[in-house]
Design a protein around this motif. Structure first.
Motif, short mmCIF file in Angstrom:
data_model
loop_
_atom_site.label_atom_id
_atom_site.label_comp_id
_atom_site.label_asym_id
_atom_site.label_seq_id
_atom_site.Cartn_x
_atom_site.Cartn_y
_atom_site.Cartn_z
N ASN A 213 -10.16 -11.32 -4.55
CA ASN A 213 -10.02 -10.23 -4.93
C ASN A 213 -8.51 -9.74 -4.77
O ASN A 213 -8.31 -8.87 -3.70
N GLU B 146 -9.03 -0.02 -6.31
CA GLU B 146 -9.97 1.07 -6.99
C GLU B 146 -10.05 2.51 -6.18
O GLU B 146 -9.86 2.37 -5.22
N SER C 174 -14.90 -4.15 -8.72
CA SER C 174 -14.74 -5.14 -7.62
C SER C 174 -15.87 -5.58 -7.12
O SER C 174 -16.13 -6.52 -6.88
N ASP D 115 -12.15 -10.00 0.04
CA ASP D 115 -11.49 -8.95 -0.51
C ASP D 115 -10.09 -8.78 -0.08
O ASP D 115 -9.99 -8.21 1.30
N THR E 200 -8.18 -6.02 -0.86
CA THR E 200 -8.33 -4.92 -1.47
C THR E 200 -8.95 -3.97 -0.61
O THR E 200 -9.95 -4.34 -0.02
N SER F 224 -11.03 -1.79 -2.04
CA SER F 224 -11.95 -1.32 -2.95
C SER F 224 -13.43 -1.32 -2.62
O SER F 224 -13.66 -2.07 -1.55
N SER G 213 -16.04 -3.01 -3.62
CA SER G 213 -16.37 -4.61 -3.62
C SER G 213 -17.71 -5.01 -2.65
O SER G 213 -18.93 -4.57 -2.95
#
Ligand SMILES: O=P([O-])([O-])O[C@@H]1[C@@H](O)[C@H](O)[C@@H](O)[C@H](O)[C@@H]1O
Length: 371
Positions: free
Chosen positions: A132, A137, A163, A179, A181, A183, A185
């Protein structure tokens, strides 16, 4: 493609001698696919990035054939437009998703999982790793506690942010999930349980590419030299899509939590904050300035300051290659669940409270050797 044409693999950790006997997939055998909301053709993006100094001059010419091949393989999703419809994508590109019979977010997961499966089949891939790298987010409250509850809720209401839907799609398609990020997820227990039920590995979160990377080297130095740190303040200036996203205070909140975790776990409570400011003309370049107040023998006050000026994409790209290769190794070894040994790459390492870069590197190498 750039590496195949002899561009330097600087920053690719898995090219170091410590990883040479690990049996990692060679970088020239990696196959890339992805979903993107951007409609600009790859060749135009390369031109833009070259003009901005992110890609070396002349690279676009070297990889013309590969770019053309990649563009031929683009499939439009509903909502994208090809050139015949006034968009920028190639005319041959067609929307291919039929309406989904499954309701709600279950349908979204199923469609994305189908794309991943189709990608695997098309290129006859042994392993697939979903990474990702989408925009950060805002934090999202997930109100289900188990995979079973999540399964029920997915058909009925919007229970997960994008996510997390992406993570479930990866697991449904038998892929590892990583991931890059901060976020939501893989944060919810229910999503992690889903991966474990499917017998798959996951890791993250939020790649440490600049300021946090330096902090994870310097903070242990203060600890080991018994130098008390009183304040650590950081300011990050950046442009680009990432900067624009983080101009939204809700997205910045997710990033801030992730960026502050390491310092507080390494040093405890210290004064100071991390700020992120969007400066549009800086494009893909970021400057981080950190100011550290500490004391020495008999309490004498001292200061350390550093400035890190980096190109966000050039810092992130080699880590994506590393994480793809290491996750493929985890799949090969049938690792199930969290991969805390990849904490070396992350600001918010999953199921690990180790942030010191040197120790994280040792843990990674140990895991690779155990394999
Ligand atoms: O790794 P690091 O430099 O501490 O953190 C960075 C953030 O400060 C920046 O806002 C973001 O755009 C980068 O992708 C990266 O996450």
């Amino acid at each position: 493609a750039a590496l195949d044409h002899g561009a330097p693999a600087a920053g690719v950790v898995t090219e170091l001698p410590d990883f040479s006997s690990a049996g990692l997939v060679p970088t020239d055998q990696l196959v890339f696919g992805g979903h993107d909301v951007v409609e600009t053709p790859l060749s135009k993006q390369v031109e833009r990035l070259t003009a901005g100094g992110v890609l070396p001059a002349g690279l676009g010419t070297l990889i013309t054939a590969e770019l053309a091949e990649a563009e031929r393989n683009i499939t439009l999703l509903p909502g994208n437009r090809n050139a015949a419809e006034g968009g920028d994508l190639p005319v041959g590109a067609v929307a291919h998703h039929p309406p989904d019979p499954q309701p709600g977010q279950f349908g979204v997961v199923r469609r994305m999982a189908e794309d991943i499966r189709a990608f695997r089949l098309r290129y006859d891939l042994e392993h697939v790793v979903a990474i990702n790298v989408a925009s950060t987010e805002a934090p999202y409250e997930v109100d289900v506690d188990s995979a079973a509850e999540l399964r029920m809720a997915l058909g009925e209401r919007d229970v997960l942010p994008p996510s997390s839907l992406g993570a479930l799609a990866a697991f449904e398609a038998g892929a590892a999930y990583m991931d890059f990020t901060p976020s939501t997820s893989i944060k919810p227990e229910a999503v992690r349980e889903w991966a474990i039920e499917k017998g798959l590995p996951y890791g993250g979160q939020d790649a440490k590419t600049g300021e946090t990377l330096v902090k994870s080297v310097l903070a242990p130095m203060f600890v080991h030299r018994a130098l008390p740190v009183h304040a650590w303040s950081g300011t990050n200036l950046l442009g680009g899509g990432d900067g624009a996203t983080l101009a939204d205070p809700r997205a910045a909140e997710s990033k801030g939590v992730s960026k502050e975790r390491g310092l507080s776990e390494m040093l405890g409570d210290v004064a100071g904050e991390v700020h992120i400011d969007y400066v549009d003309p800086m494009g893909d370049w970021k400057t981080a300035w950190d100011h550290v107040v500490f004391s020495g023998f008999l309490g004498v006050r001292m200061t350390l300051q550093f400035t890190w000026q980096g190109c966000d994409s050039a810092l992130a790209a080699p880590l994506v290659l590393d994480l793809a290769r290491l996750s493929a190794l985890a799949l090969e070894r049938k690792h199930v669940g969290a991969m805390p040994f990849l904490g070396f790459y992350f600001k918010d390492p999953i199921e690990s409270s180790e942030h010191a870069l040197a120790r994280q590197y040792d843990a990674l190498v140990r895991w690779v050797r155990e394999c």
